[in-house]
Design a protein around this motif. Structure first.
Motif, PDB file in Angstrom:
ATOM      1  N   LYS A 292       0.846  -1.197   0.000  1.00  0.00           N
ATOM      2  CA  LYS A 292       0.000   0.000   0.000  1.00  0.00           C
ATOM      3  C   LYS A 292       0.878   1.242   0.000  1.00  0.00           C
ATOM      4  CE  LYS A 292      -3.749  -2.159   2.682  1.00  0.00           C
ATOM      5  NZ  LYS A 292      -4.591  -2.056   3.914  1.00  0.00           N
ATOM      6  N   GLU A 293       0.225   2.329  -0.284  1.00  0.00           N
ATOM      7  CA  GLU A 293       0.895   3.626  -0.133  1.00  0.00           C
ATOM      8  C   GLU A 293       0.121   4.435   0.893  1.00  0.00           C
ATOM      9  OE1 GLU A 293       1.602   5.780  -3.687  1.00  0.00           O
ATOM     10  OE2 GLU A 293       3.051   4.327  -4.476  1.00  0.00           O
ATOM     11  N   ILE A 294       0.806   4.782   1.951  1.00  0.00           N
ATOM     12  CA  ILE A 294       0.187   5.582   3.019  1.00  0.00           C
ATOM     13  C   ILE A 294       0.876   6.946   3.044  1.00  0.00           C
ATOM     14  CG2 ILE A 294      -0.250   5.747   5.491  1.00  0.00           C
ATOM     15  CD1 ILE A 294      -0.294   2.724   5.616  1.00  0.00           C
ATOM     16  N   ASP A 295       0.085   7.988   2.793  1.00  0.00           N
ATOM     17  CA  ASP A 295       0.628   9.353   2.704  1.00  0.00           C
ATOM     18  C   ASP A 295       1.733   9.434   1.658  1.00  0.00           C
ATOM     19  OD1 ASP A 295      -1.089  10.177   4.737  1.00  0.00           O
ATOM     20  OD2 ASP A 295       0.358   9.652   6.302  1.00  0.00           O
ATOM     21  N   GLY A 296       1.536   8.695   0.557  1.00  0.00           N
ATOM     22  CA  GLY A 296       2.482   8.734  -0.544  1.00  0.00           C
ATOM     23  C   GLY A 296       3.706   7.891  -0.362  1.00  0.00           C
ATOM     24  N   ALA A 297       3.837   7.218   0.782  1.00  0.00           N
ATOM     25  CA  ALA A 297       5.017   6.399   1.057  1.00  0.00           C
ATOM     26  C   ALA A 297       4.667   4.913   0.898  1.00  0.00           C
ATOM     27  CB  ALA A 297       5.536   6.660   2.464  1.00  0.00           C
ATOM     28  N   PRO A 298       5.562   4.105   0.295  1.00  0.00           N
ATOM     29  CA  PRO A 298       5.303   2.671   0.129  1.00  0.00           C
ATOM     30  C   PRO A 298       5.363   1.939   1.471  1.00  0.00           C
ATOM     31  CG  PRO A 298       7.528   3.192  -0.555  1.00  0.00           C
ATOM     32  CD  PRO A 298       6.876   4.510  -0.257  1.00  0.00           C
ATOM     33  N   VAL A 299       4.400   1.070   1.677  1.00  0.00           N
ATOM     34  CA  VAL A 299       4.310   0.319   2.934  1.00  0.00           C
ATOM     35  C   VAL A 299       3.999  -1.141   2.620  1.00  0.00           C
ATOM     36  CG1 VAL A 299       3.024   0.028   5.088  1.00  0.00           C
ATOM     37  CG2 VAL A 299       3.535   2.323   4.260  1.00  0.00           C
ATOM     38  N   LEU A 300       4.674  -2.032   3.296  1.00  0.00           N
ATOM     39  CA  LEU A 300       4.367  -3.460   3.193  1.00  0.00           C
ATOM     40  C   LEU A 300       3.562  -3.854   4.418  1.00  0.00           C
ATOM     41  CD1 LEU A 300       4.663  -6.215   1.837  1.00  0.00           C
ATOM     42  CD2 LEU A 300       6.825  -6.521   3.062  1.00  0.00           C
ATOM     43  N   CYS A 301       2.317  -4.227   4.190  1.00  0.00           N
ATOM     44  CA  CYS A 301       1.422  -4.603   5.292  1.00  0.00           C
ATOM     45  C   CYS A 301       1.412  -6.114   5.457  1.00  0.00           C
ATOM     46  CB  CYS A 301      -0.003  -4.139   5.005  1.00  0.00           C
ATOM     47  SG  CYS A 301      -0.174  -2.371   4.770  1.00  0.00           S
ATOM     48  N   PHE A 302       1.328  -6.536   6.694  1.00  0.00           N
ATOM     49  CA  PHE A 302       1.185  -7.964   6.998  1.00  0.00           C
ATOM     50  C   PHE A 302       0.039  -8.085   7.978  1.00  0.00           C
ATOM     51  CE2 PHE A 302       2.104 -11.911   9.261  1.00  0.00           C
ATOM     52  CZ  PHE A 302       2.385 -12.768   8.206  1.00  0.00           C
ATOM     53  N   GLN A 303      -1.043  -8.778   7.583  1.00  0.00           N
ATOM     54  CA  GLN A 303      -2.254  -8.797   8.395  1.00  0.00           C
ATOM     55  C   GLN A 303      -2.652 -10.217   8.764  1.00  0.00           C
ATOM     56  OE1 GLN A 303      -5.455  -6.585   6.696  1.00  0.00           O
ATOM     57  NE2 GLN A 303      -6.748  -6.751   8.514  1.00  0.00           N
ATOM     58  N   THR A 304      -2.735 -10.482  10.039  1.00  0.00           N
ATOM     59  CA  THR A 304      -3.208 -11.761  10.559  1.00  0.00           C
ATOM     60  C   THR A 304      -3.520 -11.593  12.037  1.00  0.00           C
ATOM     61  OG1 THR A 304      -2.673 -14.091  10.958  1.00  0.00           O
ATOM     62  CG2 THR A 304      -0.850 -12.533  11.056  1.00  0.00           C
ATOM     63  N   GLU A 305      -4.477 -12.388  12.519  1.00  0.00           N
ATOM     64  CA  GLU A 305      -4.815 -12.354  13.941  1.00  0.00           C
ATOM     65  C   GLU A 305      -4.180 -13.511  14.702  1.00  0.00           C
ATOM     66  OE1 GLU A 305      -8.997 -11.925  14.601  1.00  0.00           O
ATOM     67  OE2 GLU A 305      -9.251 -10.567  12.915  1.00  0.00           O
ATOM     68  N   ASN A 306      -3.394 -14.318  13.993  1.00  0.00           N
ATOM     69  CA  ASN A 306      -2.733 -15.462  14.620  1.00  0.00           C
ATOM     70  C   ASN A 306      -1.362 -15.046  15.144  1.00  0.00           C
ATOM     71  OD1 ASN A 306      -1.206 -17.906  15.017  1.00  0.00           O
ATOM     72  ND2 ASN A 306      -2.768 -18.989  13.838  1.00  0.00           N
ATOM     73  N   GLN A 307      -1.211 -15.056  16.459  1.00  0.00           N
ATOM     74  CA  GLN A 307       0.029 -14.607  17.074  1.00  0.00           C
ATOM     75  C   GLN A 307       1.227 -15.472  16.673  1.00  0.00           C
ATOM     76  OE1 GLN A 307       0.478 -11.828  18.939  1.00  0.00           O
ATOM     77  NE2 GLN A 307      -1.652 -11.334  18.442  1.00  0.00           N
TER      78      GLN A 307
ATOM     79  N   ASP B 255      11.925  -5.724 -12.559  1.00  0.00           N
ATOM     80  CA  ASP B 255      13.142  -4.940 -12.805  1.00  0.00           C
ATOM     81  C   ASP B 255      12.833  -3.454 -12.960  1.00  0.00           C
ATOM     82  OD1 ASP B 255      14.567  -7.271 -12.742  1.00  0.00           O
ATOM     83  OD2 ASP B 255      14.484  -7.583 -14.918  1.00  0.00           O
ATOM     84  N   LYS B 256      11.557  -3.149 -13.274  1.00  0.00           N
ATOM     85  CA  LYS B 256      11.141  -1.760 -13.442  1.00  0.00           C
ATOM     86  C   LYS B 256      10.447  -1.229 -12.183  1.00  0.00           C
ATOM     87  CE  LYS B 256      10.517  -2.327 -18.437  1.00  0.00           C
ATOM     88  NZ  LYS B 256       9.565  -2.232 -19.559  1.00  0.00           N
ATOM     89  N   ASP B 257      10.671  -1.919 -11.068  1.00  0.00           N
ATOM     90  CA  ASP B 257      10.084  -1.541  -9.774  1.00  0.00           C
ATOM     91  C   ASP B 257       8.558  -1.581  -9.781  1.00  0.00           C
ATOM     92  OD1 ASP B 257      12.552  -1.258  -8.675  1.00  0.00           O
ATOM     93  OD2 ASP B 257      12.651   0.921  -8.925  1.00  0.00           O
ATOM     94  N   GLU B 258       7.997  -2.473 -10.574  1.00  0.00           N
ATOM     95  CA  GLU B 258       6.545  -2.672 -10.579  1.00  0.00           C
ATOM     96  C   GLU B 258       6.207  -3.799  -9.595  1.00  0.00           C
ATOM     97  OE1 GLU B 258       5.595  -1.528 -15.250  1.00  0.00           O
ATOM     98  OE2 GLU B 258       5.974  -3.621 -14.674  1.00  0.00           O
ATOM     99  N   ILE B 259       5.145  -3.587  -8.821  1.00  0.00           N
ATOM    100  CA  ILE B 259       4.753  -4.576  -7.804  1.00  0.00           C
ATOM    101  C   ILE B 259       3.830  -5.612  -8.435  1.00  0.00           C
ATOM    102  CG2 ILE B 259       3.782  -4.932  -5.510  1.00  0.00           C
ATOM    103  CD1 ILE B 259       6.219  -3.084  -5.566  1.00  0.00           C
ATOM    104  N   PHE B 260       4.196  -6.875  -8.326  1.00  0.00           N
ATOM    105  CA  PHE B 260       3.348  -7.950  -8.824  1.00  0.00           C
ATOM    106  C   PHE B 260       2.205  -8.208  -7.839  1.00  0.00           C
ATOM    107  CE2 PHE B 260       7.519  -9.436 -10.737  1.00  0.00           C
ATOM    108  CZ  PHE B 260       7.206  -8.971 -12.020  1.00  0.00           C
ATOM    109  N   SER B 261       1.149  -8.829  -8.348  1.00  0.00           N
ATOM    110  CA  SER B 261       0.015  -9.177  -7.497  1.00  0.00           C
ATOM    111  C   SER B 261       0.417 -10.237  -6.485  1.00  0.00           C
ATOM    112  CB  SER B 261      -1.136  -9.708  -8.350  1.00  0.00           C
ATOM    113  OG  SER B 261      -2.157 -10.249  -7.529  1.00  0.00           O
TER     114      SER B 261
END
Length: 305
Positions: A37-52, A100-106
């Motif tokens: 995601k991009e938060i406030d224009g900055a790239p962010v890698l999110c990791f979401q899970t409720e399993n500790q 190689d072109k800094d494109e994010i894959f799905s």
């Protein structure tokens, strides 16, 4: 804790010694639980899970693979954010989600095959996939293990990876998800071994042994009950025919061997064929007893008709 939770707890403590295997497992976690995601224009890698357990494994792999502390990760509403731009792109590049072109894959697509060339890396990837999206039923109740995927191609890749270890696995569409599943006890045991959940495998096998023993005893009891019922029904029919002969034909009209057989059967209604044969004089085998009783039944039917 459920048995599925115990398996995951064990898997979180197993960290591969090789960096390429760590990357393969991290790739699985990111594919199933990650998002860019991009938060406030900055790239962010999110990791979401409720399993500790999964969260701990994610942090551990980040630390070991990239030699970083967890202080770079920020918790935000069940999400864990990696906000260092340089590190974000480094992680994505490592797990082959950056072109190689800094494109994010799905993230929903199958993992890059370069990450799972080796069998050890496939083991690590399957371990990560189960941690992130897998579950299994209580082996005391039923045998079922599954990994829920977001699309068909992802499910096919995991299924084929499991098949590559000689383990039977299938896919099914459940609502909007494609599910890889195993329903045979031996297949699940083999997969636990592949994922290196050895303690859970031992416990699972103990459940299987007890369950198989219980089923074997039940089958034997049911078989013996069926045999007893069959014997009782046969005996009842024989006695019914003999009484009919006595009342409508008379024992005196029977040849000696049949008369003796009829009297012995009435005297010992619960005896088996072998036991009846021992009461005759001279003793007769089971086939001989069966022959005489059949003759008596045929005679009773002729009298009736």
């Amino acid at each position: 804790m459920s048995f599925s939770g115990e398996v995951k707890e064990e898997l979180t403590k197993h960290v591969s010694a090789s960096r390429h295997c760590q990357i393969a497992e991290l790739a699985a976690l990111i594919h199933f639980c990650g998002a860019f995601k991009e938060i406030d224009g900055a790239p962010v890698l999110c990791f979401q899970t409720e399993n500790q357990s999964v969260i701990r494994k994610y942090f551990t792999l980040l630390e070991k693979t990239f030699n970083i502390g967890i202080d770079v990760v920020r918790e935000h509403s069940y999400s864990f954010l990696l906000e260092d731009e340089k590190l974000v792109y480094k992680v994505l590049q490592t797990v082959k989600l950056l072109s190689d072109k800094d494109e994010i894959f799905s993230f929903d697509q199958p993992v890059n095959t370069m990450l799972i060339k080796n069998a050890c890396c496939q083991r690590a990837f399957l371990r990560g996939a189960f941690l992130a999206a897998g579950s299994m039923s209580d082996p005391e109740k039923s045998y079922h293990l599954e990994i829920v995927c977001t699309n068909h191609m992802q499910a096919v890749q995991i299924r084929d990876m499991i098949l590559g270890f000689g383990i039977e696995a299938k896919t099914v569409l459940r609502k909007k998800y494609d599910v890889v599943y195993l329903k045979e006890g031996q297949s699940i045991a083999d997969l636990l071994n592949v994922m290196e959940a050895h303690v859970s495998l031992m416990e699972f096998e103990n459940f299987r042994i007890v369950k198989e023993m219980r089923n074997s005893i039940n089958r034997r009891v049911n078989c013996e009950a069926a045999n007893i019922t069959k014997t009782v029904n046969a005996s009842s029919k024989q006695i019914e025919d003999i009484l009919f002969i006595r009342d409508h034909y008379g024992f005196n009209n029977l040849q000696d061997s049949l008369r003796e057989m009829a009297e012995i059967r009435l005297d010992y209604p619960d005896a088996t064929l072998k036991e009846l044969g021992q009461y005759l004089n001279p003793p007769v085998g089971k086939s001989g007893v069966n022959h005489r009783l059949r003759k008596l039944s045929e005679l009773a039917e002729r009298i009736r008709t």
